[in-house]
Design a protein around this motif. Structure first.
Motif, PDB file in Angstrom:
ATOM      1  N   VAL A  72      17.547  29.209   2.868  1.00 56.02           N
ATOM      2  CA  VAL A  72      17.876  27.802   3.046  1.00 56.02           C
ATOM      3  C   VAL A  72      17.301  27.260   4.345  1.00 56.02           C
ATOM      4  O   VAL A  72      16.691  26.196   4.381  1.00 56.02           O
ATOM      5  N   ALA A  73      17.470  27.984   5.465  1.00 54.10           N
ATOM      6  CA  ALA A  73      17.007  27.481   6.761  1.00 54.10           C
ATOM      7  C   ALA A  73      15.501  27.305   6.758  1.00 54.10           C
ATOM      8  O   ALA A  73      14.968  26.290   7.210  1.00 54.10           O
ATOM      9  N   GLU A  74      14.788  28.320   6.199  1.00 58.00           N
ATOM     10  CA  GLU A  74      13.331  28.218   6.152  1.00 58.00           C
ATOM     11  C   GLU A  74      12.888  27.046   5.283  1.00 58.00           C
ATOM     12  O   GLU A  74      11.993  26.276   5.645  1.00 58.00           O
ATOM     13  N   SER A  75      13.553  26.895   4.115  1.00 64.22           N
ATOM     14  CA  SER A  75      13.177  25.809   3.209  1.00 64.22           C
ATOM     15  C   SER A  75      13.495  24.455   3.816  1.00 64.22           C
ATOM     16  O   SER A  75      12.752  23.490   3.628  1.00 64.22           O
ATOM     17  N   GLN A  76      14.615  24.370   4.557  1.00 64.39           N
ATOM     18  CA  GLN A  76      14.972  23.100   5.169  1.00 64.39           C
ATOM     19  C   GLN A  76      13.894  22.650   6.144  1.00 64.39           C
ATOM     20  O   GLN A  76      13.492  21.489   6.148  1.00 64.39           O
ATOM     21  N   SER A  77      13.418  23.563   6.997  1.00 68.12           N
ATOM     22  CA  SER A  77      12.410  23.164   7.973  1.00 68.12           C
ATOM     23  C   SER A  77      11.123  22.741   7.282  1.00 68.12           C
ATOM     24  O   SER A  77      10.469  21.781   7.679  1.00 68.12           O
ATOM     25  N   ARG A  78      10.770  23.467   6.184  1.00 69.18           N
ATOM     26  CA  ARG A  78       9.574  23.090   5.450  1.00 69.18           C
ATOM     27  C   ARG A  78       9.750  21.730   4.796  1.00 69.18           C
ATOM     28  O   ARG A  78       8.857  20.891   4.795  1.00 69.18           O
ATOM     29  N   THR A  79      10.966  21.492   4.244  1.00 71.49           N
ATOM     30  CA  THR A  79      11.245  20.217   3.592  1.00 71.49           C
ATOM     31  C   THR A  79      11.210  19.066   4.585  1.00 71.49           C
ATOM     32  O   THR A  79      10.668  17.994   4.299  1.00 71.49           O
ATOM     33  N   GLY A 109      26.577  11.441  -0.745  1.00 71.32           N
ATOM     34  CA  GLY A 109      26.533  11.118   0.678  1.00 71.32           C
ATOM     35  C   GLY A 109      25.405  11.844   1.382  1.00 71.32           C
ATOM     36  O   GLY A 109      24.697  11.266   2.226  1.00 71.32           O
ATOM     37  N   GLU A 110      25.190  13.128   1.027  1.00 69.86           N
ATOM     38  CA  GLU A 110      24.103  13.887   1.641  1.00 69.86           C
ATOM     39  C   GLU A 110      22.746  13.333   1.224  1.00 69.86           C
ATOM     40  O   GLU A 110      21.830  13.209   2.052  1.00 69.86           O
ATOM     41  N   PHE A 111      22.601  13.009  -0.052  1.00 72.65           N
ATOM     42  CA  PHE A 111      21.318  12.478  -0.520  1.00 72.65           C
ATOM     43  C   PHE A 111      21.005  11.129   0.139  1.00 72.65           C
ATOM     44  O   PHE A 111      19.839  10.821   0.415  1.00 72.65           O
ATOM     45  N   GLU A 163      18.464  19.082   0.931  1.00 75.02           N
ATOM     46  CA  GLU A 163      17.025  19.006   1.155  1.00 75.02           C
ATOM     47  C   GLU A 163      16.269  19.976   0.238  1.00 75.02           C
ATOM     48  O   GLU A 163      15.200  19.659  -0.292  1.00 75.02           O
ATOM     49  N   VAL A 164      16.846  21.171   0.048  1.00 71.90           N
ATOM     50  CA  VAL A 164      16.205  22.172  -0.800  1.00 71.90           C
ATOM     51  C   VAL A 164      16.231  21.727  -2.262  1.00 71.90           C
ATOM     52  O   VAL A 164      15.264  21.928  -3.001  1.00 71.90           O
ATOM     53  N   ILE A 165      17.328  21.123  -2.684  1.00 70.74           N
ATOM     54  CA  ILE A 165      17.421  20.618  -4.052  1.00 70.74           C
ATOM     55  C   ILE A 165      16.315  19.600  -4.312  1.00 70.74           C
ATOM     56  O   ILE A 165      15.605  19.663  -5.330  1.00 70.74           O
ATOM     57  N   LEU A 166      16.153  18.653  -3.405  1.00 68.48           N
ATOM     58  CA  LEU A 166      15.129  17.622  -3.578  1.00 68.48           C
ATOM     59  C   LEU A 166      13.728  18.232  -3.591  1.00 68.48           C
ATOM     60  O   LEU A 166      12.861  17.811  -4.371  1.00 68.48           O
ATOM     61  N   GLN A 167      13.500  19.230  -2.738  1.00 65.08           N
ATOM     62  CA  GLN A 167      12.182  19.849  -2.716  1.00 65.08           C
ATOM     63  C   GLN A 167      11.893  20.606  -4.014  1.00 65.08           C
ATOM     64  O   GLN A 167      10.762  20.610  -4.509  1.00 65.08           O
ATOM     65  N   ASN A 168      12.935  21.237  -4.577  1.00 66.49           N
ATOM     66  CA  ASN A 168      12.760  21.903  -5.870  1.00 66.49           C
ATOM     67  C   ASN A 168      12.391  20.909  -6.965  1.00 66.49           C
ATOM     68  O   ASN A 168      11.614  21.228  -7.872  1.00 66.49           O
ATOM     69  N   MET A 180       0.847  -1.193   0.000  1.00 70.95           N
ATOM     70  CA  MET A 180       0.000   0.000   0.000  1.00 70.95           C
ATOM     71  C   MET A 180       0.881   1.240   0.000  1.00 70.95           C
ATOM     72  O   MET A 180       1.714   1.435   0.879  1.00 70.95           O
ATOM     73  N   LEU A 181       0.711   2.089  -1.021  1.00 73.25           N
ATOM     74  CA  LEU A 181       1.509   3.300  -1.141  1.00 73.25           C
ATOM     75  C   LEU A 181       0.630   4.520  -0.979  1.00 73.25           C
ATOM     76  O   LEU A 181      -0.540   4.513  -1.393  1.00 73.25           O
ATOM     77  N   PRO A 182       1.143   5.603  -0.380  1.00 67.83           N
ATOM     78  CA  PRO A 182       0.373   6.833  -0.288  1.00 67.83           C
ATOM     79  C   PRO A 182      -0.041   7.318  -1.674  1.00 67.83           C
ATOM     80  O   PRO A 182       0.703   7.164  -2.654  1.00 67.83           O
ATOM     81  N   GLU A 183      -1.221   7.941  -1.744  1.00 71.02           N
ATOM     82  CA  GLU A 183      -1.781   8.321  -3.041  1.00 71.02           C
ATOM     83  C   GLU A 183      -0.878   9.292  -3.800  1.00 71.02           C
ATOM     84  O   GLU A 183      -0.722   9.196  -5.014  1.00 71.02           O
ATOM     85  N   ASN A 184      -0.278  10.255  -3.111  1.00 71.77           N
ATOM     86  CA  ASN A 184       0.523  11.285  -3.763  1.00 71.77           C
ATOM     87  C   ASN A 184       2.026  11.044  -3.629  1.00 71.77           C
ATOM     88  O   ASN A 184       2.811  11.973  -3.727  1.00 71.77           O
ATOM     89  N   TRP A 185       2.418   9.821  -3.415  1.00 71.78           N
ATOM     90  CA  TRP A 185       3.823   9.506  -3.201  1.00 71.78           C
ATOM     91  C   TRP A 185       4.623   9.700  -4.488  1.00 71.78           C
ATOM     92  O   TRP A 185       4.281   9.145  -5.535  1.00 71.78           O
ATOM     93  N   THR A 186       5.674  10.505  -4.433  1.00 73.19           N
ATOM     94  CA  THR A 186       6.527  10.761  -5.598  1.00 73.19           C
ATOM     95  C   THR A 186       7.982  10.540  -5.212  1.00 73.19           C
ATOM     96  O   THR A 186       8.636  11.457  -4.705  1.00 73.19           O
ATOM     97  N   PRO A 187       8.507   9.349  -5.404  1.00 71.42           N
ATOM     98  CA  PRO A 187       9.912   9.097  -5.057  1.00 71.42           C
ATOM     99  C   PRO A 187      10.858   9.779  -6.039  1.00 71.42           C
ATOM    100  O   PRO A 187      10.520  10.005  -7.201  1.00 71.42           O
ATOM    101  N   ILE A 188      12.043  10.103  -5.560  1.00 72.43           N
ATOM    102  CA  ILE A 188      13.090  10.699  -6.395  1.00 72.43           C
ATOM    103  C   ILE A 188      14.236   9.708  -6.528  1.00 72.43           C
ATOM    104  O   ILE A 188      14.690   9.134  -5.544  1.00 72.43           O
TER     105      ILE A 188
END
Length: 363
Positions: free
Chosen positions: A345-352, A27-29, A122-127, A1-9
């Motif tokens: 960056v800090a704001e986006s990180q917390s949102r991500t 390494g970070e990813f 984290e910001v790169i992935l969110q973009n 069972m997968l979440p409906e809006n799941w989008t893996p990268i």
């Protein structure tokens, strides 16, 4: 069972790109994603990595390619192979983290001219998750030796541009120098300096002069009368030569903007290496030869340097035909560009982090 809006990268990285920055990024990813989603293209091929997409719901995945335009082209060729094998329902959209020297395709799609390490992983992935789907024209370059169809042709896929003349010669000299001394080419600035050296040298040598007497050009079946040129460049994208908007030139006259998804190619000529340099700094315009759906060139009784997307070679008499091949599914950045995210960056990180921990979204 997968979440409906799941989008893996899925992250595909060329560890040798970007001053060896890709290795640290991987390494970070891997600390954010499942390590199986981060693939080093030094140890695996894009085709093998993309088979992970067949285990996911239809069109669910997004792919982030970390590397130069050559790495992106390698991945898009593997996706075309998936189409050929009837796996169209698993074709992912592709985003770019530019780590190469030129990065003209990345620049065209809005991802910038080069990643400098100033944006958090984290910001790169969110973009990538928030980016907008778009299409990219891909073209088939068919090079037939001589003038007769019984010669087996060489087939290339083109995303950026094809050229014959001085810029292809610079690419060829750079390629041969890098093969001879690969340890010298781990820095983007050094790479560009080597290009500059070969361009300056060609200004004096003029190895590609009188091209107009050696080649015939047809645009959609109409033969074009050529002025005294040293080079011809066929463009699919807006940027060329590491950040120059070639078709626009100095912008002193209104021309239709080059588009990467309109099914048209822009064809320009240059008078030589010095003219290329003038265009780069907006002191001159290219020779605009026209736009076309099909481009045909005939090289007569001579050998000239050629390149397709930075892959150079020396070609004898031949016929070159460039036709539309397919569309690639790409991603452009969200309306807030990657560079604009740096102060936040800090704001986006917390949102991500909130989104990463949300099982209904996931990465």
């Amino acid at each position: 069972m997968l979440p409906e809006n799941w989008t893996p990268i899925l992250v595909l990285a060329n560890a040798r790109s970007g001053n060896n920055m890709a290795e640290d990024l991987m390494g970070e990813f891997r600390t954010i994603l499942n390590p199986i989603q981060v693939v080093d293209l030094d140890s695996s091929t894009p085709h093998k990595a993309l088979q992970l997409c067949t285990l996911l719901p239809n069109n669910a995945a997004r792919v982030l390619v970390c590397g130069g335009d050559g790495t992106v082209g390698w991945v898009l060729d593997a996706i075309d192979e998936m189409k050929y094998k009837g796996q169209d329902q698993y074709i992912p959209h592709v985003a770019i983290l530019p780590l190469g020297t030129g990065n003209d395709l990345s620049n065209t799609l809005g991802w910038g001219a080069g990643y400098a390490g100033d944006v958090a992983a984290e910001v790169i992935l969110q973009n990538v998750l928030d980016g907008d789907p778009m299409q990219l024209d891909r073209w088939r370059v068919r090079v037939t030796k001589g003038f007769y169809s019984f010669h087996r042709p060489k087939i290339f896929s083109m995303n950026n541009y094809f050229s014959v003349g001085p810029d292809a010669l610079m690419a060829l000299n750079f390629h041969e120098c890098r093969q001879h001394s690969p340890f010298l080419f781990s820095n983007r600035i050094i790479n560009k300096a080597v290009y500059f050296f070969y361009g300056t040298r060609d200004c004096l040598v003029q190895a590609c002069k009188d091209l107009d007497q050696k080649i015939e050009l047809e645009l959609d079946g109409v033969q074009i009368s050529l002025p005294k040129l040293e080079g011809i460049i066929v463009l699919n994208i807006a940027y060329w030569g590491g950040g120059c908007r070639l078709w626009e030139g100095t912008g002193d006259k209104p021309y239709p903007l080059a588009s990467h998804n309109d099914g048209l190619l822009e064809v320009v000529g240059v008078y030589g290496s010095f003219h290329c340099a003038q265009i780069h700094v907006k002191l001159a315009n290219p020779v605009r030869l026209g736009q076309a759906h099909t481009v045909r060139l005939i090289l007569k009784n001579s050998a000239m340097p050629m390149q397709v997307d930075g892959e150079p070679w020396v070609q004898g008499p031949c016929t070159i035909v460039i036709t539309h091949k397919t569309h690639a599914l790409m991603i452009s950045p969200p309306s807030e560009q990657l560079e604009d995210d740096v102060p936040r960056v800090a704001e986006s990180q917390s949102r991500t982090e909130r989104k990463i921990n949300d099982p209904d979204i996931g990465i």
